[in-house]
Design a protein around this motif. Structure first.
Motif, mmCIF file in Angstrom:
data_model
loop_
_atom_site.group_PDB
_atom_site.id
_atom_site.type_symbol
_atom_site.label_atom_id
_atom_site.label_comp_id
_atom_site.label_asym_id
_atom_site.label_seq_id
_atom_site.Cartn_x
_atom_site.Cartn_y
_atom_site.Cartn_z
ATOM 1 N N LEU A 280 26.772 25.683 31.201
ATOM 2 C CA LEU A 280 26.399 26.391 32.420
ATOM 3 C C LEU A 280 25.858 27.782 32.119
ATOM 4 O O LEU A 280 24.930 28.260 32.782
ATOM 5 C CB LEU A 280 27.606 26.488 33.353
ATOM 6 N N ASP A 281 26.393 28.451 31.104
ATOM 7 C CA ASP A 281 25.941 29.814 30.816
ATOM 8 C C ASP A 281 24.548 29.856 30.202
ATOM 9 O O ASP A 281 23.971 30.927 30.035
ATOM 10 C CB ASP A 281 26.934 30.559 29.934
ATOM 11 N N ARG A 282 23.991 28.694 29.847
ATOM 12 C CA ARG A 282 22.596 28.678 29.383
ATOM 13 C C ARG A 282 21.657 28.942 30.555
ATOM 14 O O ARG A 282 20.557 29.459 30.372
ATOM 15 C CB ARG A 282 22.245 27.340 28.734
ATOM 16 N N LEU A 283 22.090 28.573 31.773
ATOM 17 C CA LEU A 283 21.306 28.880 32.966
ATOM 18 C C LEU A 283 21.445 30.351 33.317
ATOM 19 O O LEU A 283 20.465 31.067 33.476
ATOM 20 C CB LEU A 283 21.785 28.031 34.141
ATOM 21 N N SER A 284 22.689 30.787 33.449
ATOM 22 C CA SER A 284 22.953 32.184 33.785
ATOM 23 C C SER A 284 24.433 32.457 33.607
ATOM 24 O O SER A 284 25.260 31.535 33.685
ATOM 25 C CB SER A 284 22.532 32.500 35.220
#
Length: 221
Positions: free
Chosen positions: A80-84
């Motif tokens: 998820l943190d690859r998105l933001s």
């Protein structure tokens, strides 16, 4: 046919380590496609940004989102943190009626669960930052000058301790009630694993790890 647009992001520092950040994301995405995707499927496009997670200007992500909206393909990311790393940004994507996305490392998570996870992750980062500053301020107040090799080690140790304490606080709401109810350590570990709560290294919980968390929580009282 299920169509995907794959998006990957690494920082320049991660990319400098022989591309290991990208390799890990490609591995997770491959595992999702092989084990959790509807079939048949096709990856219609792949986009990669090489920049900091705090950088809001992500040209490749913008391009990936445009393709998804035009084609109806699902955006696929490894984590998820690859998105933001911002809850507000994740929420905005969830509210976009023309967009759907999946997270490879959380294959069964729905939008509500992803939103909760993003919120918890953001809180954890904020708490770790505060805990680290407090630990360094306490060390300085005790007359320890922060500088040189020894003090760099002290800084690093303070960060490690702060991170461990923050992780313990994060799972306290699950572990402590179960322990107070008389549940054995192994059963508590099973609850954490079923809830898809990963350990600090992203692995499965064991009874010994639950005990360490309980000990840390007890010492912090």
């Amino acid at each position: 046919m299920q169509e995907y647009v794959v998006y990957k992001r690494v920082s320049t520092q991660e990319q400098g380590r022989s591309g290991l950040g990208l390799e890990a994301q490609e591995r997770d995405i491959g595992l999702f496609l092989d084990g959790f995707s509807e079939v048949p499927y096709a990856v219609v496009a792949t986009f990669t940004d090489i920049l900091s997670g705090a950088d809001s200007d992500r040209p490749e992500l913008t391009a990936a989102l445009d393709v998804c909206r035009k084609t109806g393909a699902t955006l696929l990311v490894s984590k998820l943190d690859r998105l933001s790393r911002k809850v507000s940004a994740i929420a905005a994507l969830m509210d976009d009626k023309r967009l759907t996305f999946r997270v490879a490392s959380m294959p069964y998570a729905d939008k509500f669960q992803l939103h909760i996870y993003a919120a918890l992750a953001e809180q954890e980062r904020e708490f770790i930052s505060m805990r680290t500053r407090a630990a360094l301020a306490e060390a300085k107040a005790k007359g320890k000058k922060l500088g040189g090799l020894r003090d760099k080690t002290m800084k690093r140790n303070a960060v490690i301790q702060a991170n461990a304490a923050a992780r313990a606080d994060k799972v306290a709401g699950i572990i402590e009630p179960l322990r107070e109810a008389g549940k054995p350590l192994r059963e508590i570990a099973d609850h954490l694993n079923k809830a898809r709560v990963a350990t600090a290294r992203g692995g499965q919980w064991q009874a010994s790890q639950v005990k360490r968390v309980l000990d840390r929580l007890s010492s912090a009282e």
